[in-house]
Scaffold this active site. Structure first.
Site, PDB file in Angstrom:
ATOM      1  CG  HIS B 200      39.448  41.037  38.237  1.00  0.00           C
ATOM      2  ND1 HIS B 200      40.492  41.104  39.118  1.00  0.00           N
ATOM      3  CD2 HIS B 200      38.339  40.828  38.986  1.00  0.00           C
ATOM      4  CE1 HIS B 200      40.023  40.928  40.352  1.00  0.00           C
ATOM      5  NE2 HIS B 200      38.737  40.758  40.289  1.00  0.00           N
ATOM      6  CG  HIS B 325      30.666  42.762  43.482  1.00  0.00           C
ATOM      7  ND1 HIS B 325      30.504  43.156  42.184  1.00  0.00           N
ATOM      8  CD2 HIS B 325      31.792  42.016  43.494  1.00  0.00           C
ATOM      9  CE1 HIS B 325      31.479  42.666  41.442  1.00  0.00           C
ATOM     10  NE2 HIS B 325      32.275  41.973  42.206  1.00  0.00           N
ATOM     11  CG  ASN B 326      33.637  40.267  47.198  1.00  0.00           C
ATOM     12  OD1 ASN B 326      32.509  39.856  46.982  1.00  0.00           O
ATOM     13  ND2 ASN B 326      34.707  39.607  46.810  1.00  0.00           N
ATOM     14  CG  HIS B 400      28.070  39.663  42.542  1.00  0.00           C
ATOM     15  ND1 HIS B 400      27.457  38.436  42.591  1.00  0.00           N
ATOM     16  CD2 HIS B 400      29.368  39.405  42.234  1.00  0.00           C
ATOM     17  CE1 HIS B 400      28.341  37.484  42.342  1.00  0.00           C
ATOM     18  NE2 HIS B 400      29.502  38.028  42.131  1.00  0.00           N
ATOM     19  CE  LYS B 476      37.073  37.319  31.477  1.00  0.00           C
ATOM     20  NZ  LYS B 476      35.834  38.086  31.580  1.00  0.00           N
TER      21      LYS B 476
END
Lengths: 141, 477
Positions: B200, B325-326, B400, B476
């Site tokens: 992420h 995307h999930n 994705h 990050k």
């Protein structure tokens, strides 16, 4: 804390896999739990100050292992406690009772190496070996 | 495993054994050996054996192996007769990407990069166990779970136009908080407004190249423009929903009436109490993630305003789009000339609806839905648009991201002795991170080349390249 000889890392593209060893099945379950904590906070010297009695069930021994490790992980991700030592009171094919002694997670004291997010069934396996037992588990990170 | 090439960008796994349909893998001849080296193709074949599957079990070029379903997998099931599977959605329900454009250019931020990086790192809670600025009690949390992005906007954390420019307007209406366990609800209380960890990130970037002037103009993107891109999901709440659902479904798999080739494909009939409970819980987690990304972007805007001491008007920050995307979604698609109601699972795959589709927001309806494809930390990301061909061939789906090629342990070994931070700095990228191993594990060579992935979906016609973004500041988790 777990000795580095009790487990090895497996190669998996996106996640974290381990193979854990022990002479006994009880020892395997104990080592697997301590391995999980070691992945999160490597070589942390933990001083437990509270304990939980966990009763776990599963459809078979692999399912039992995954459910057991899920509870150990939940102690960290849901309750912010790190499992430091474990005594297995009862273990058979489908159920387990254990005392888990924990220390509260403290960001000042415990440095996190990996964020283990889930215990998966992916490639989960328990095998007898000539020296005792081994299991493989893949964790989502 | 036997594979036939259908065209330069599409390969077939022919129906055999227990497969009910064939498998289709969108990739190139060059990328196929990598894909064939792990078990992801077998996973495509396994998915093809599930009841109610329609058309083909599909995989996008960023495919790699996952739990049950491969990452990069798309599978649609008949809503009446098919199954729903948490493994087809992923643990991080509604992990997704959000892109905002600004009125700034590189010269506006160049003198301030380190300061911006520090301010973002401080202002956006990230990393393991971090708690967010938004304090919830159970009552308010249930509103978040029901209303998603719309809750965040109602709290002053975003505009109505943000909601307009979010997939599904940031809310799945089937969400029902009573479908969640206490554990899931507890884990959701403290994490709203946090970025998470692993892959992420939040990135300040630049539009480096524009491939389609007309679509870029409609999306509000132009070369040299400063952008903000973030990638995050439903945090611990989503993981707990997936865990709880897998545990429940696994116990009952023997009663389904068919066997599954892999425990991680545990599923339920969509029209069953377990199936309905999972969908309602998944929808809650999806809404939580949309609210979370809305709040994170709002926080990022505040950080920029404060760090650059400029007015909102000068910043001109505007949401381009937010994709997931999930997810598994109830969608209507045309098959053999007939309308079918389907449960479309996209795990590591993005919706890519075509021009004219009523679910694409009005401002973009003429050109198609924006698709946001983040690359790895050190390279680039892409903006694409959905196409009619995607509707015909992949239930309106595309890739994705880059997809990993190297395990975290291999990546760490490869990074030994190197300063990934310095390598990124040499490319003009300023990075801040938490966690000891994050940078090494997320090093660029651990990922497929996102440019190759995007070129394949573009070549296959299932989405169209619009613009390329270059990272400048990366935070990050």
């Amino acid at each position: 804390m777990i000795a580095k000889t009790e487990y090895e890392l497996l190669d998996h593209t996106a996640d974290c896999g381990v193979r854990v060893f022990s002479r006994t099945l009880e020892g395997l379950f104990e080592n697997a739990a301590l391995t999980l904590v070691d992945l999160i906070v490597p070589s942390a010297a933990l001083s437990p100050n509270q304990e939980h009695r966990l009763a776990i069930s599963g459809m078979d021994t692999e399912d039992l292992l995954v459910n057991w490790l899920r509870e150990i992980l939940y102690l960290f991700s849901g309750m912010e406690e790190l499992a430091a030592s474990i005594s297995i009171e009862k273990l058979d094919d489908r159920s387990l009772i254990a005392i888990v002694r924990t220390e509260n997670f403290s960001p000042q004291k415990h440095e996190i190496d990996q964020d283990i997010k889930a215990v998966t069934y992916h490639q989960s396996k328990i095998n007898r070996t000539s020296e005792g037992w081994e299991c493989t588990v893949i964790f989502d990170v | 495993m036997h594979i036939n090439q259908i065209n330069p960008y599409c390969f077939e796994i022919p129906k055999s054994g227990d497969m009910r349909v064939n498998g289709l893998v969108f990739t190139s001849k060059e990328m196929l050996p990598d894909i064939a080296s792990d078990q992801s193709l077998q996973q495509v074949a396994n998915v093809a054996s599930l009841p109610g599957i329609v058309s083909s079990a599909m995989a996008m070029p960023d495919i790699h192996w996952g739990y049950g379903f491969p990452i990069g997998g798309v599978a649609a099931f008949d809503w009446k007769d098919g199954v729903i599977s948490p493994g087809g959605v992923g643990y991080d329900i509604n992990c997704g990407v959000r892109l905002a454009a600004t009125s700034l250019e590189m010269n506006d931020i160049r003198p301030h990069l380190d300061r911006l990086a520090d301010a973002m790192f401080r202002g956006i809670p990230s990393g393991v166990g971090k708690t967010g600025f938004v304090k919830l009690n159970r009552k308010e949390e249930k509103k978040v779970l029901r209303q998603g992005s719309q809750w965040a906007a109602s709290q002053g954390m975003g505009e109505d136009s943000d909601v307009e420019h979010t997939e599904n307007r940031g809310r799945l209406p089937e969400a029902d908080p009573s479908a969640l366990s206490d554990r899931a609800l507890d884990r959701g209380l403290k994490q709203l407004g946090t970025l998470g960890s692993g892959n992420h990130f939040l990135e300040i970037g630049l539009v480096e190249e524009v491939y389609d002037d007309e679509i870029a103009h409609v999306f509000g993107l132009q070369k040299g423009q400063v952008t903000v891109l973030l990638h995050s999901g439903s945090r611990g709440l989503g993981y707990q929903v997936c865990d709880d659902s897998l545990a429940r479904m696994t116990k009952r798999v023997a009663k389904l009436g068919f066997s599954i080739p892999d425990r991680q494909l545990a599923c339920s009939w969509i029209n069953s109490p377990d199936g309905e409970q999972y969908y309602a819980a998944m929808a809650c987690a999806a809404n939580y993630a949309w609210a979370n990304r809305q709040i994170l972007m709002h926080q990022a805007k505040n950080v920029l305003l404060d760090a650059l001491s400029i007015s909102p008007r000068d910043l001109g920050m505007r949401l381009v789009y937010d994709v997931c995307h999930n997810i598994a979604k109830k969608e209507t698609h045309i098959l053999d000339g007939k309308k079918r109601t389907l449960c479309v699972h996209r795990k590591g795959a993005t919706r890519a609806f075509a021009p004219g589709h009523p679910e694409v927001c009005r401002t973009y309806r003429n050109v198609g839905q924006p698709v946001l494809v983040p690359g790895d930390m050190g390279t680039c990301s892409y903006v694409l648009a959905g196409t009619a061909q995607a509707m015909e061939e992949t239930f309106g789906s595309t890739c994705h991201g880059a997809g990993r090629v190297m395990s975290r342990s291999k990546a760490k070994k490869a990074a030994k002795g190197r300063s990934i931070q310095r390598e990124l700095a040499d490319k003009g990228i300023v990075v801040r991170w938490t966690g000891r191993s994050t940078l090494a594990e997320e090093a660029p060579e651990a990922y497929k080349d996102v440019t190759r992935v995007v070129d394949i979906v573009h070549g296959a016609g299932i989405s169209k390249k619009v613009a390329k973004l270059k990272p400048i500041v990366v935070v990050k988790g």
